[in-house]
Design a protein around this motif. Structure first.
Motif, PDB file in Angstrom:
ATOM      1  N   SER A 389       1.344  -0.773 -73.757  1.00 19.65           N
ATOM      2  CA  SER A 389       0.528  -1.290 -72.653  1.00 19.65           C
ATOM      3  C   SER A 389       1.398  -2.001 -71.622  1.00 19.65           C
ATOM      4  CB  SER A 389      -0.540  -2.247 -73.198  1.00 19.65           C
ATOM      5  OG  SER A 389       0.054  -3.314 -73.913  1.00 19.65           O
ATOM      6  N   ALA A 390       2.466  -2.666 -72.082  1.00 18.98           N
ATOM      7  CA  ALA A 390       3.385  -3.324 -71.150  1.00 18.98           C
ATOM      8  C   ALA A 390       4.119  -2.289 -70.305  1.00 18.98           C
ATOM      9  CB  ALA A 390       4.386  -4.186 -71.915  1.00 18.98           C
ATOM     10  N   VAL A 391       4.477  -1.167 -70.925  1.00 18.14           N
ATOM     11  CA  VAL A 391       5.139  -0.078 -70.199  1.00 18.14           C
ATOM     12  C   VAL A 391       4.205   0.494 -69.139  1.00 18.14           C
ATOM     13  CG1 VAL A 391       6.067   2.263 -70.418  1.00 18.14           C
ATOM     14  CG2 VAL A 391       6.670   0.533 -72.105  1.00 18.14           C
ATOM     15  N   GLN A 451      -2.061   6.679 -76.652  1.00 22.39           N
ATOM     16  CA  GLN A 451      -2.210   5.295 -76.230  1.00 22.39           C
ATOM     17  C   GLN A 451      -1.382   5.046 -74.971  1.00 22.39           C
ATOM     18  OE1 GLN A 451      -1.080   2.698 -79.449  1.00 22.39           O
ATOM     19  NE2 GLN A 451      -2.577   3.557 -80.877  1.00 22.39           N
ATOM     20  N   PRO A 452      -1.732   4.004 -74.195  1.00 19.95           N
ATOM     21  CA  PRO A 452      -0.940   3.672 -73.005  1.00 19.95           C
ATOM     22  C   PRO A 452       0.538   3.492 -73.359  1.00 19.95           C
ATOM     23  CG  PRO A 452      -2.984   2.445 -72.970  1.00 19.95           C
ATOM     24  CD  PRO A 452      -2.926   3.122 -74.307  1.00 19.95           C
ATOM     25  N   GLY A 453       1.389   4.016 -72.516  1.00 16.92           N
ATOM     26  CA  GLY A 453       2.829   3.946 -72.745  1.00 16.92           C
ATOM     27  C   GLY A 453       3.401   5.205 -73.368  1.00 16.92           C
ATOM     28  N   ASP A 454       2.539   6.060 -73.940  1.00 15.99           N
ATOM     29  CA  ASP A 454       3.027   7.301 -74.542  1.00 15.99           C
ATOM     30  C   ASP A 454       3.559   8.243 -73.462  1.00 15.99           C
ATOM     31  OD1 ASP A 454       2.319   6.377 -77.007  1.00 15.99           O
ATOM     32  OD2 ASP A 454       0.496   7.578 -77.188  1.00 15.99           O
ATOM     33  N   ILE A 455       4.576   9.013 -73.824  1.00 19.00           N
ATOM     34  CA  ILE A 455       5.192   9.971 -72.898  1.00 19.00           C
ATOM     35  C   ILE A 455       4.531  11.333 -73.115  1.00 19.00           C
ATOM     36  CG2 ILE A 455       7.341  11.114 -72.229  1.00 19.00           C
ATOM     37  CD1 ILE A 455       8.835   8.652 -73.304  1.00 19.00           C
TER      38      ILE A 455
END
Length: 499
Positions: A389-391, A451-455
């Motif tokens: 989430s921070a990414v 999830q958020p941040g996944d590539i």
């Protein structure tokens, strides 16, 4: 006093044991062989001490021990000589062994002399048993150290053997690599209609694109990669290199059963590390000949039975000129739709936010000290935390900034892989500047677990998932860094860096 003498005696005994062993064989001996020999010498001393039980002084025991050792040495020398006669060895060959036997006698006699030193001041004490016990304890201590060294040596040999075994256990793929090749360029290379730089461009290969060789002549290869077929210069490709070809691709194990156990080793009796669901794609580390597959999961490395997965290689392939034009048009259309939706959402909330604009502007100067700014004057917060989430939050700051082919600047221009690479670099994570290479970073996750941040990796594209079914990516010159639906095109794999 006794302890010091016993330790010295033990050292001499070990030297004698090693020399006795060398008397019987010219080749070097191991620590384990030395330990066995030491035990034999200890036995000689124990027997001598027993025979000397009637002696009233340690000095008397020393003489008895020396006599026993001398007798044992003569027997060893005699046996060595008989062995030499039986094998037909000449004098020159047996001389080193005879010298070794003499050296052994000298070393053990020194041990006996060391025992004799304890006689000083204790002439009336019957000390033979105590000294012998100390000698035995010292020998045992040195023997334990020798055994520990032998065990360490065996452990190193076992590790080396395991590496060799793993290499031998790896199953051969059966692929004919002599007819395969990989592009060695850093970005893009042309595929031409004929074997000439003056010929028409019919498509493109990218960094690590894999192809099949159809023909070759005059420093050119005719290749087929994906739907593109044509000629490429041999100067920019590698053909027949199995390692390079496999490194360019990612071997995938797709789960074909409802729930599959991932185990700690290649056995049904091994502990279960985690469970994976049907359809999950796992990165393959190695395929073993016994039917088990070593894979990488979000919980770490484990093994799955090859009966319940389908194996395949995911290679980057080339594109025809028509495919490139169509892809760019689709990406720009998707970006335009996303931009329109974002603008509509922004417009609907502008009236409610305008009332607080004056207060927020007054506080902007105080917050700017903890942010960075670009040449355009826009400020950015520094990366913080170690979570997906921070990414995602950090990446969102750069929406609207320009696209630049081959670029890595989040503010002045970057391409799709440069964007992902630079965002994660702010969190201390080093990633390759290649969309295809990013397919093997981190761990694989399914669409249901995104999830958020996944590539999110596509063919010739990559972006960062930010939640709500959207990714942020450097989409193209017309749209720069922007939002788009994460399902706007077929997904190859989803990778997670921070678990």
């Amino acid at each position: 006093m006794h302890r010091r003498v016993a330790t010295r005696a033990a050292a001499c005994i070990m030297a004698a044991a090693l020399t006795f062993s060398m008397a019987g064989q010219v080749a070097p001996v191991s620590a384990a062989d030395t330990t066995v020999a030491a035990t034999g010498v200890t036995g000689i001393l124990a027997e001598a001490v027993s025979n000397a039980s009637t002696s009233q002084t340690t000095a008397g025991a020393s003489q008895t021990i020396a006599g026993a050792v001398a007798s044992a040495t003569e027997d060893a020398a005699s046996t060595q000589a008989e062995s030499a006669d039986a094998t037909g060895s000449d004098v020159q060959e047996t001389a080193p062994s005879t010298d070794a036997a003499v050296a052994a006698a000298s070393a053990v006699t020194e041990a006996a002399d060391a025992v004799g030193e304890t006689a000083e001041g204790v002439e009336t004490e019957t000390a033979t048993g105590g000294v012998a016990a100390q000698i035995a304890a010292a020998v045992a201590e040195v023997s334990e150290e020798a055994e520990a060294a032998a065990e360490a040596e065996e452990a190193e040999e076992a590790d080396a053997a395991e590496e060799t075994e793993e290499a031998e256990e790896t199953e051969e793929s059966g692929t004919d690599y002599s007819k395969m090749g990989v592009a060695t360029v850093s970005d893009t290379m042309n595929v031409r209609k004929k074997a000439s730089t003056d010929s028409k461009i019919v498509g493109y290969l990218y960094s690590d694109s894999v192809f099949t060789v159809v023909d070759q002549k005059d420093g050119w290869y005719k290749i087929k990669s994906g739907n593109v077929e044509g000629w490429v210069s041999a100067d920019y490709v590698s053909v027949g290199d199995e390692e390079a070809i496999n490194d360019a691709g990612t071997q995938i194990a797709t789960v074909n059963t409802e729930t599959l156990r991932v185990r700690s080793s290649a056995s049904e009796d091994a502990d279960v590390v985690t469970l994976v669901a049907e359809g999950d794609e796992l990165t393959v580390k190695r395929v073993k000949k016994n039917g088990w597959v070593k894979v990488k999961t979000s919980e770490g490395t484990g093994f799955v039975s090859g009966d319940y997965v389908s194996l395949s290689y995911d290679y980057e392939t080339g594109e025809t000129v028509e495919e490139v034009e169509q892809r760019i048009a689709e990406e720009e259309a998707a970006a335009a739709a996303e931009a329109e939706a974002a603008a509509a959402a922004s417009s609907s909330s502008s009236s409610s936010s305008s009332s607080s604009s004056s207060s927020s502007s007054s506080s902007s100067s105080s917050s700017s000290s903890s942010s960075s700014s670009s040449s355009s004057g826009k400020t950015y917060s520094a990366a913080s935390g170690k979570s997906g989430s921070a990414v995602a939050a950090y990446a969102a700051q750069f929406v609207g900034n320009p696209y630049q082919w081959g670029g890595t600047s989040l503010t002045n221009g970057c391409d799709c892989s440069g964007f992902v690479m630079s965002v994660y670099a702010a969190f201390g994570v080093s990633l390759p500047h290649s969309s295809s290479s990013m397919r093997s970073v981190g761990t694989s996750v399914s669409k249901s677990d995104i999830q958020p941040g996944d590539i999110v990796c596509y063919n010739h594209h990559v972006g960062i998932y930010v939640g709500g079914g959207s990714i942020i990516s450097a989409l193209g010159e017309s749209y720069g860094i922007c939002y788009s639906s994460y399902t706007y095109k077929s997904i190859i794999t989803i990778r997670r860096i921070f678990n």
